[in-house]
Design a protein around this motif. Structure first.
Motif, PDB file in Angstrom:
ATOM      1  N   GLY A  31      33.892  38.461  36.689  1.00 53.59           N
ATOM      2  CA  GLY A  31      32.948  37.693  35.893  1.00 53.59           C
ATOM      3  C   GLY A  31      32.417  36.524  36.694  1.00 53.59           C
ATOM      4  O   GLY A  31      32.983  36.133  37.715  1.00 53.59           O
ATOM      5  N   ALA A  32      31.309  35.960  36.241  1.00 55.34           N
ATOM      6  CA  ALA A  32      30.725  34.780  36.877  1.00 55.34           C
ATOM      7  C   ALA A  32      29.863  34.066  35.853  1.00 55.34           C
ATOM      8  O   ALA A  32      29.366  34.678  34.898  1.00 55.34           O
ATOM      9  CB  ALA A  32      29.885  35.174  38.091  1.00 55.34           C
ATOM     10  N   ARG A  33      29.693  32.782  36.033  1.00 53.53           N
ATOM     11  CA  ARG A  33      28.819  32.033  35.149  1.00 53.53           C
ATOM     12  C   ARG A  33      27.364  32.344  35.494  1.00 53.53           C
ATOM     13  O   ARG A  33      27.043  32.822  36.598  1.00 53.53           O
ATOM     14  CB  ARG A  33      29.113  30.541  35.253  1.00 53.53           C
ATOM     15  CG  ARG A  33      30.505  30.180  34.751  1.00 53.53           C
ATOM     16  CD  ARG A  33      30.851  28.730  34.994  1.00 53.53           C
ATOM     17  NE  ARG A  33      30.021  27.827  34.204  1.00 53.53           N
ATOM     18  CZ  ARG A  33      30.115  26.499  34.269  1.00 53.53           C
ATOM     19  NH1 ARG A  33      30.987  25.929  35.100  1.00 53.53           N
ATOM     20  NH2 ARG A  33      29.336  25.741  33.516  1.00 53.53           N
ATOM     21  N   VAL A  34      26.485  32.068  34.550  1.00 47.94           N
ATOM     22  CA  VAL A  34      25.064  32.388  34.729  1.00 47.94           C
ATOM     23  C   VAL A  34      24.498  31.712  35.975  1.00 47.94           C
ATOM     24  O   VAL A  34      23.759  32.322  36.756  1.00 47.94           O
ATOM     25  CB  VAL A  34      24.270  31.987  33.465  1.00 47.94           C
ATOM     26  CG1 VAL A  34      22.772  31.933  33.750  1.00 47.94           C
ATOM     27  CG2 VAL A  34      24.559  32.971  32.333  1.00 47.94           C
ATOM     28  N   GLY A  35      24.851  30.459  36.191  1.00 43.55           N
ATOM     29  CA  GLY A  35      24.360  29.751  37.375  1.00 43.55           C
ATOM     30  C   GLY A  35      24.806  30.400  38.672  1.00 43.55           C
ATOM     31  O   GLY A  35      24.040  30.471  39.642  1.00 43.55           O
ATOM     32  N   GLN A  36      26.037  30.899  38.700  1.00 45.27           N
ATOM     33  CA  GLN A  36      26.548  31.581  39.889  1.00 45.27           C
ATOM     34  C   GLN A  36      25.815  32.887  40.128  1.00 45.27           C
ATOM     35  O   GLN A  36      25.471  33.221  41.275  1.00 45.27           O
ATOM     36  CB  GLN A  36      28.041  31.841  39.730  1.00 45.27           C
ATOM     37  CG  GLN A  36      28.895  30.580  39.703  1.00 45.27           C
ATOM     38  CD  GLN A  36      30.347  30.862  39.363  1.00 45.27           C
ATOM     39  OE1 GLN A  36      30.647  31.711  38.514  1.00 45.27           O
ATOM     40  NE2 GLN A  36      31.259  30.178  40.029  1.00 45.27           N
ATOM     41  N   LEU A  37      25.579  33.654  39.069  1.00 47.21           N
ATOM     42  CA  LEU A  37      24.850  34.912  39.206  1.00 47.21           C
ATOM     43  C   LEU A  37      23.445  34.671  39.745  1.00 47.21           C
ATOM     44  O   LEU A  37      22.955  35.419  40.603  1.00 47.21           O
ATOM     45  CB  LEU A  37      24.772  35.626  37.852  1.00 47.21           C
ATOM     46  CG  LEU A  37      26.077  36.187  37.288  1.00 47.21           C
ATOM     47  CD1 LEU A  37      25.853  36.705  35.876  1.00 47.21           C
ATOM     48  CD2 LEU A  37      26.622  37.293  38.178  1.00 47.21           C
ATOM     49  N   ALA A  38      22.788  33.633  39.250  1.00 50.49           N
ATOM     50  CA  ALA A  38      21.429  33.322  39.691  1.00 50.49           C
ATOM     51  C   ALA A  38      21.402  32.912  41.155  1.00 50.49           C
ATOM     52  O   ALA A  38      20.533  33.339  41.930  1.00 50.49           O
ATOM     53  CB  ALA A  38      20.848  32.218  38.816  1.00 50.49           C
ATOM     54  N   GLN A  39      22.354  32.092  41.551  1.00 49.98           N
ATOM     55  CA  GLN A  39      22.397  31.613  42.924  1.00 49.98           C
ATOM     56  C   GLN A  39      22.681  32.736  43.911  1.00 49.98           C
ATOM     57  O   GLN A  39      22.053  32.824  44.975  1.00 49.98           O
ATOM     58  CB  GLN A  39      23.455  30.519  43.054  1.00 49.98           C
ATOM     59  CG  GLN A  39      23.516  29.856  44.418  1.00 49.98           C
ATOM     60  CD  GLN A  39      24.541  28.737  44.476  1.00 49.98           C
ATOM     61  OE1 GLN A  39      25.550  28.777  43.780  1.00 49.98           O
ATOM     62  NE2 GLN A  39      24.283  27.740  45.298  1.00 49.98           N
ATOM     63  N   ARG A  40      23.603  33.623  43.566  1.00 46.89           N
ATOM     64  CA  ARG A  40      23.988  34.699  44.476  1.00 46.89           C
ATOM     65  C   ARG A  40      22.945  35.800  44.570  1.00 46.89           C
ATOM     66  O   ARG A  40      22.786  36.440  45.613  1.00 46.89           O
ATOM     67  CB  ARG A  40      25.312  35.306  44.014  1.00 46.89           C
ATOM     68  CG  ARG A  40      26.498  34.351  44.061  1.00 46.89           C
ATOM     69  CD  ARG A  40      27.704  34.971  43.368  1.00 46.89           C
ATOM     70  NE  ARG A  40      28.823  34.040  43.263  1.00 46.89           N
ATOM     71  CZ  ARG A  40      29.923  34.293  42.560  1.00 46.89           C
ATOM     72  NH1 ARG A  40      30.056  35.446  41.914  1.00 46.89           N
ATOM     73  NH2 ARG A  40      30.891  33.398  42.507  1.00 46.89           N
ATOM     74  N   SER A  41      22.247  36.062  43.479  1.00 42.45           N
ATOM     75  CA  SER A  41      21.356  37.225  43.412  1.00 42.45           C
ATOM     76  C   SER A  41      19.968  36.982  43.974  1.00 42.45           C
ATOM     77  O   SER A  41      19.284  37.922  44.369  1.00 42.45           O
ATOM     78  CB  SER A  41      21.224  37.689  41.964  1.00 42.45           C
ATOM     79  OG  SER A  41      20.538  36.710  41.190  1.00 42.45           O
ATOM     80  N   GLY A  42      19.525  35.732  43.973  1.00 37.97           N
ATOM     81  CA  GLY A  42      18.160  35.442  44.372  1.00 37.97           C
ATOM     82  C   GLY A  42      17.133  35.751  43.306  1.00 37.97           C
ATOM     83  O   GLY A  42      15.927  35.791  43.590  1.00 37.97           O
ATOM     84  N   ALA A  43      17.572  35.980  42.066  1.00 36.81           N
ATOM     85  CA  ALA A  43      16.637  36.260  40.973  1.00 36.81           C
ATOM     86  C   ALA A  43      15.754  35.052  40.698  1.00 36.81           C
ATOM     87  O   ALA A  43      16.215  33.905  40.742  1.00 36.81           O
ATOM     88  CB  ALA A  43      17.416  36.638  39.715  1.00 36.81           C
ATOM     89  N   ARG A  44      14.491  35.302  40.412  1.00 29.09           N
ATOM     90  CA  ARG A  44      13.587  34.213  40.036  1.00 29.09           C
ATOM     91  C   ARG A  44      14.025  33.610  38.707  1.00 29.09           C
ATOM     92  O   ARG A  44      13.981  32.387  38.508  1.00 29.09           O
ATOM     93  CB  ARG A  44      12.151  34.725  39.948  1.00 29.09           C
ATOM     94  CG  ARG A  44      11.133  33.701  39.467  1.00 29.09           C
ATOM     95  CD  ARG A  44      11.018  32.500  40.385  1.00 29.09           C
ATOM     96  NE  ARG A  44      10.558  32.879  41.711  1.00 29.09           N
ATOM     97  CZ  ARG A  44       9.280  32.915  42.054  1.00 29.09           C
ATOM     98  NH1 ARG A  44       8.345  32.615  41.177  1.00 29.09           N
ATOM     99  NH2 ARG A  44       8.938  33.256  43.272  1.00 29.09           N
ATOM    100  N   ALA A  45      14.430  34.459  37.768  1.00 28.87           N
ATOM    101  CA  ALA A  45      14.949  34.008  36.480  1.00 28.87           C
ATOM    102  C   ALA A  45      16.119  34.897  36.103  1.00 28.87           C
ATOM    103  O   ALA A  45      16.203  36.047  36.552  1.00 28.87           O
ATOM    104  CB  ALA A  45      13.867  34.065  35.406  1.00 28.87           C
ATOM    105  N   LEU A  46      17.023  34.353  35.290  1.00 29.01           N
ATOM    106  CA  LEU A  46      18.194  35.138  34.890  1.00 29.01           C
ATOM    107  C   LEU A  46      18.726  34.625  33.559  1.00 29.01           C
ATOM    108  O   LEU A  46      18.769  33.416  33.318  1.00 29.01           O
ATOM    109  CB  LEU A  46      19.277  35.051  35.964  1.00 29.01           C
ATOM    110  CG  LEU A  46      20.505  35.957  35.765  1.00 29.01           C
ATOM    111  CD1 LEU A  46      20.942  36.569  37.103  1.00 29.01           C
ATOM    112  CD2 LEU A  46      21.665  35.201  35.143  1.00 29.01           C
TER     113      LEU A  46
END
Length: 217
Positions: A26-41
């Motif tokens: 699992g990961a927090r939303v901020g971590q997922l966004a930072q790691r993935s490079g998504a514009r929005a998440l």
């Protein structure tokens, strides 16, 4: 967050904490966004709190990663046409599911809170937990058309009906609830605007400038 799916280089896809396309972390939303490079998440749907296994079907790049008991889903074709619809395959046969054939991305979630531009309160029997219908921070995903995706997270503690009203005021015609409470979160450009309090199983990311292969089964 409004997403214009008319652009070919826009990709909406599940974002997992682990690159191996497996659940269990699992990961927090901020971590997922930072790691993935998504514009929005935004955070995804419900999951088992110990194993992080999603409670519903997930399709990524045309590949069915997991299946579950949630009947409704956001489904997006390789040419970025989105719909909200139910699986027609019984749960025991879900590994052989043909409902999602030709779909690049599928996120099963719910309950449905908007139908035909009206607030929907006749919830599926798949959602029986009374805690789901109390007041909580909320996240939802909806469609104004098959090319216009809307993702919303709110700090306000709302009922499911109130969240449905929020979505209709934004012009949404069909909408599904995502996980909420301590899971609710939204990120933009790699940083959380509203971070989840706890780790989530996965997020729903919006990528721009996508030039990879489009998948269809």
């Amino acid at each position: 967050m409004r997403v214009d799916l008319r652009h070919r280089d826009v990709l909406v896809a599940p974002v997992l904490p682990h690159a191996g396309l497996v659940f269990g972390l699992g990961a927090r939303v901020g971590q997922l966004a930072q790691r993935s490079g998504a514009r929005a998440l935004i955070n995804g749907s419900y999951f088992h709190p110990q194993t992080f296994a999603p409670a519903g079907d997930i399709v990524m790049q045309g590949r069915m990663l997991t299946w579950g008991r949630i009947p409704m889903a956001l489904a997006i074709t390789p040419d970025n046409r989105a719909t909200i619809r139910a699986s027609t395959t019984p749960l025991l046969r879900r590994p052989l599911d043909t409902t999602w054939r030709g779909m690049e991305t599928v996120i099963a979630t719910g309950p449905r809170i908007v139908t035909g531009g009206r607030v929907h309160t006749n919830y599926s029997q798949a959602f029986r937990d009374p805690a789901l219908f109390g007041r909580a921070a909320r996240s939802a995903v909806g469609l104004s058309s098959n090319r216009d995706l809307v993702m919303v997270s709110t700090r306000a503690r709302l009922t499911t009906t109130e969240m449905g009203k929020v979505m209709t005021r934004l012009g949404v015609r069909e909408a599904l609830l995502l996980d909420g409470g301590s899971s609710a979160g939204l990120a933009w450009n790699g940083r959380a605007v509203l971070d989840s309090v706890r780790k989530v199983s996965y997020g729903i990311g919006v990528f721009t400038g996508y030039t990879g292969r489009r998948y269809a089964r």
